[in-house]
Write a protein that holds these residues in place. Sequence first.
Motif, PDB file in Angstrom:
ATOM      1  N   LEU A  79       0.846  -1.192   0.000  1.00 28.80           N
ATOM      2  CA  LEU A  79       0.000   0.000   0.000  1.00 28.80           C
ATOM      3  C   LEU A  79       0.880   1.241   0.000  1.00 28.80           C
ATOM      4  O   LEU A  79       1.684   1.436   0.902  1.00 28.80           O
ATOM      5  N   HIS A  80       0.731   2.063  -1.026  1.00 29.01           N
ATOM      6  CA  HIS A  80       1.555   3.272  -1.161  1.00 29.01           C
ATOM      7  C   HIS A  80       0.879   4.522  -0.627  1.00 29.01           C
ATOM      8  O   HIS A  80       1.556   5.458  -0.190  1.00 29.01           O
ATOM      9  N   MET A  81      -0.458   4.552  -0.676  1.00 33.15           N
ATOM     10  CA  MET A  81      -1.209   5.730  -0.234  1.00 33.15           C
ATOM     11  C   MET A  81      -2.450   5.292   0.526  1.00 33.15           C
ATOM     12  O   MET A  81      -3.327   4.637  -0.033  1.00 33.15           O
ATOM     13  N   LEU A  82      -2.529   5.633   1.792  1.00 31.17           N
ATOM     14  CA  LEU A  82      -3.733   5.433   2.594  1.00 31.17           C
ATOM     15  C   LEU A  82      -4.325   6.809   2.853  1.00 31.17           C
ATOM     16  O   LEU A  82      -3.698   7.645   3.512  1.00 31.17           O
ATOM     17  N   ILE A  83      -5.509   7.042   2.324  1.00 28.64           N
ATOM     18  CA  ILE A  83      -6.139   8.354   2.455  1.00 28.64           C
ATOM     19  C   ILE A  83      -7.374   8.216   3.345  1.00 28.64           C
ATOM     20  O   ILE A  83      -8.429   7.729   2.927  1.00 28.64           O
ATOM     21  N   ASN A  84      -7.214   8.611   4.601  1.00 24.10           N
ATOM     22  CA  ASN A  84      -8.283   8.535   5.591  1.00 24.10           C
ATOM     23  C   ASN A  84      -9.199   9.747   5.426  1.00 24.10           C
ATOM     24  O   ASN A  84      -9.079  10.749   6.123  1.00 24.10           O
ATOM     25  N   ASN A  85     -10.109   9.626   4.469  1.00 29.11           N
ATOM     26  CA  ASN A  85     -10.934  10.749   4.037  1.00 29.11           C
ATOM     27  C   ASN A  85     -12.331  10.761   4.642  1.00 29.11           C
ATOM     28  O   ASN A  85     -12.908  11.825   4.855  1.00 29.11           O
ATOM     29  N   ALA A  86     -12.906   9.604   4.919  1.00 28.29           N
ATOM     30  CA  ALA A  86     -14.311   9.531   5.337  1.00 28.29           C
ATOM     31  C   ALA A  86     -14.557  10.316   6.615  1.00 28.29           C
ATOM     32  O   ALA A  86     -13.685  10.410   7.495  1.00 28.29           O
ATOM     33  N   GLY A  87     -15.752  10.872   6.729  1.00 29.37           N
ATOM     34  CA  GLY A  87     -16.085  11.595   7.946  1.00 29.37           C
ATOM     35  C   GLY A  87     -17.544  11.984   7.990  1.00 29.37           C
ATOM     36  O   GLY A  87     -18.227  12.026   6.967  1.00 29.37           O
ATOM     37  N   ILE A  88     -18.032  12.256   9.200  1.00 35.92           N
ATOM     38  CA  ILE A  88     -19.372  12.799   9.390  1.00 35.92           C
ATOM     39  C   ILE A  88     -19.241  14.048  10.245  1.00 35.92           C
ATOM     40  O   ILE A  88     -18.256  14.218  10.970  1.00 35.92           O
ATOM     41  N   MET A  89     -20.240  14.929  10.153  1.00 36.86           N
ATOM     42  CA  MET A  89     -20.133  16.219  10.836  1.00 36.86           C
ATOM     43  C   MET A  89     -21.430  16.598  11.532  1.00 36.86           C
ATOM     44  O   MET A  89     -22.509  16.588  10.926  1.00 36.86           O
ATOM     45  N   ALA A  90     -21.311  16.918  12.825  1.00 38.15           N
ATOM     46  CA  ALA A  90     -22.411  17.490  13.602  1.00 38.15           C
ATOM     47  C   ALA A  90     -23.694  16.668  13.511  1.00 38.15           C
ATOM     48  O   ALA A  90     -24.791  17.204  13.406  1.00 38.15           O
ATOM     49  N   THR A  91     -23.554  15.358  13.569  1.00 35.97           N
ATOM     50  CA  THR A  91     -24.713  14.478  13.525  1.00 35.97           C
ATOM     51  C   THR A  91     -25.380  14.402  14.897  1.00 35.97           C
ATOM     52  O   THR A  91     -24.735  14.643  15.922  1.00 35.97           O
ATOM     53  N   PRO A  92     -26.665  14.064  14.933  1.00 37.51           N
ATOM     54  CA  PRO A  92     -27.319  13.862  16.233  1.00 37.51           C
ATOM     55  C   PRO A  92     -26.584  12.802  17.036  1.00 37.51           C
ATOM     56  O   PRO A  92     -25.957  11.906  16.469  1.00 37.51           O
TER      57      PRO A  92
ATOM     58  N   LYS B  20     -23.176  14.893  26.681  1.00 36.91           N
ATOM     59  CA  LYS B  20     -22.940  16.128  27.420  1.00 36.91           C
ATOM     60  C   LYS B  20     -22.326  17.227  26.561  1.00 36.91           C
ATOM     61  O   LYS B  20     -22.453  18.406  26.876  1.00 36.91           O
ATOM     62  N   LEU B  21     -21.649  16.852  25.483  1.00 38.86           N
ATOM     63  CA  LEU B  21     -21.056  17.849  24.591  1.00 38.86           C
ATOM     64  C   LEU B  21     -22.026  18.183  23.465  1.00 38.86           C
ATOM     65  O   LEU B  21     -22.841  17.344  23.064  1.00 38.86           O
ATOM     66  N   SER B  22     -21.919  19.381  22.920  1.00 37.35           N
ATOM     67  CA  SER B  22     -22.761  19.766  21.793  1.00 37.35           C
ATOM     68  C   SER B  22     -22.340  19.000  20.544  1.00 37.35           C
ATOM     69  O   SER B  22     -21.238  18.440  20.485  1.00 37.35           O
ATOM     70  N   ILE B  23     -23.215  18.995  19.540  1.00 41.06           N
ATOM     71  CA  ILE B  23     -22.862  18.298  18.297  1.00 41.06           C
ATOM     72  C   ILE B  23     -21.602  18.872  17.686  1.00 41.06           C
ATOM     73  O   ILE B  23     -20.783  18.136  17.125  1.00 41.06           O
ATOM     74  N   TRP B  24     -21.407  20.187  17.796  1.00 38.89           N
ATOM     75  CA  TRP B  24     -20.231  20.811  17.182  1.00 38.89           C
ATOM     76  C   TRP B  24     -18.977  20.575  18.007  1.00 38.89           C
ATOM     77  O   TRP B  24     -17.889  20.418  17.454  1.00 38.89           O
TER      78      TRP B  24
ATOM     79  N   GLY C  71     -15.629  18.940  16.583  1.00 43.93           N
ATOM     80  CA  GLY C  71     -14.315  19.554  16.748  1.00 43.93           C
ATOM     81  C   GLY C  71     -13.349  18.642  17.475  1.00 43.93           C
ATOM     82  O   GLY C  71     -12.159  18.561  17.133  1.00 43.93           O
ATOM     83  N   GLN C  72     -13.857  17.922  18.479  1.00 40.37           N
ATOM     84  CA  GLN C  72     -13.034  16.976  19.221  1.00 40.37           C
ATOM     85  C   GLN C  72     -12.519  15.862  18.317  1.00 40.37           C
ATOM     86  O   GLN C  72     -11.343  15.481  18.367  1.00 40.37           O
ATOM     87  N   SER C  73     -13.394  15.346  17.455  1.00 40.09           N
ATOM     88  CA  SER C  73     -12.977  14.265  16.553  1.00 40.09           C
ATOM     89  C   SER C  73     -11.968  14.753  15.525  1.00 40.09           C
ATOM     90  O   SER C  73     -11.054  14.017  15.131  1.00 40.09           O
ATOM     91  N   LYS C  74     -12.099  16.004  15.096  1.00 36.63           N
ATOM     92  CA  LYS C  74     -11.162  16.551  14.112  1.00 36.63           C
ATOM     93  C   LYS C  74      -9.822  16.898  14.762  1.00 36.63           C
ATOM     94  O   LYS C  74      -8.771  16.771  14.130  1.00 36.63           O
ATOM     95  N   LEU C  75      -9.849  17.320  16.023  1.00 30.67           N
ATOM     96  CA  LEU C  75      -8.599  17.508  16.764  1.00 30.67           C
ATOM     97  C   LEU C  75      -7.916  16.159  16.937  1.00 30.67           C
ATOM     98  O   LEU C  75      -6.682  16.043  16.800  1.00 30.67           O
ATOM     99  N   ALA C  76      -8.708  15.122  17.202  1.00 30.73           N
ATOM    100  CA  ALA C  76      -8.147  13.773  17.337  1.00 30.73           C
ATOM    101  C   ALA C  76      -7.434  13.351  16.061  1.00 30.73           C
ATOM    102  O   ALA C  76      -6.388  12.690  16.115  1.00 30.73           O
TER     103      ALA C  76
END
Length: 305
Positions: free
Chosen positions: A96-109, A173-177, A181-186
Amino acid sequence: MPSKNFTFDNIPDLSGKVALVTGANAGIGYITARELARKKAHVFVCARNIEKGQSVVATIKAETGNELIEFLQLDLLSLKNIKEAADKFMARGLGLHMLINNAGIMATPFSLSADGIEAQFATNHIGHFYLTQLLLPALEKSAPSRIVVVSSLAHRALAPGKGIDFENINTNKLSIWARYGQSKLANVLFANELDRRVKDKNIYVNSLHPGVVKSNLMQGPKLSWGRWMAVYTAIQNFFSLSTEDGALTQLYVATSPDIENDNLRGQHFMPIGKLGTMSAKAMDKILAKELWDYSERIIKEKVGE
């Protein structure tokens, strides 16, 4: 519109290279897979929905004339499925030469994955963390190779004050946003820590913000906030990048000779193909190590590895 430091024409010939793109059935993931295929890479299109994924494979083959396009069913909300997908890929012995971790979801319930992990954190971070660990032998075999982690500018402004709220990751306890943001910082913390661990193995690990892109990521806020989000989306789309331009930064990080020539590793990129800066939290080595240990512990608890 940011200036372009990179275009599709700048992608080098990728004959003999193998790429795996998560979330490749739509948006910038689809464009990324298509353009890698156009440059003759052997591309694995990863997505949860089998019918859609197979349709995308057929479309890319027709558009590019490249027959080395395959579908790999991948559900980032299931650690069991991630292991099955990785095992199927590794059994091919391709490297494997390129692993592109692109998938994501945003502000879902608020919801939990099949493993009891908050959905945004599971999809955006834990799933990719686990997948990357399982595929590392193939990346080492193919070195010099690259791991591209798609994050967001949200890692700066939307994460909780402590960066990662480990005690409340799987609560409401955390807001959807804040959860987004926490997942994107991760994502950025993971990329930086992974770079420190594999730099001697000739694997280049970088993270990026693709820009504000017209994509199906807005489905999450629509589900969370209702109809008025359609108005917001229409306004936002006026100022957003197309999916073609949105894919350029990750294509730059995945394919440009600059990465190896200039030894660009553990960096964060911005549109379009430019070096950017990270938040102070993203550069916190102690927090990155804590997140790494937490992620390993979660996976061990859930799947025994």
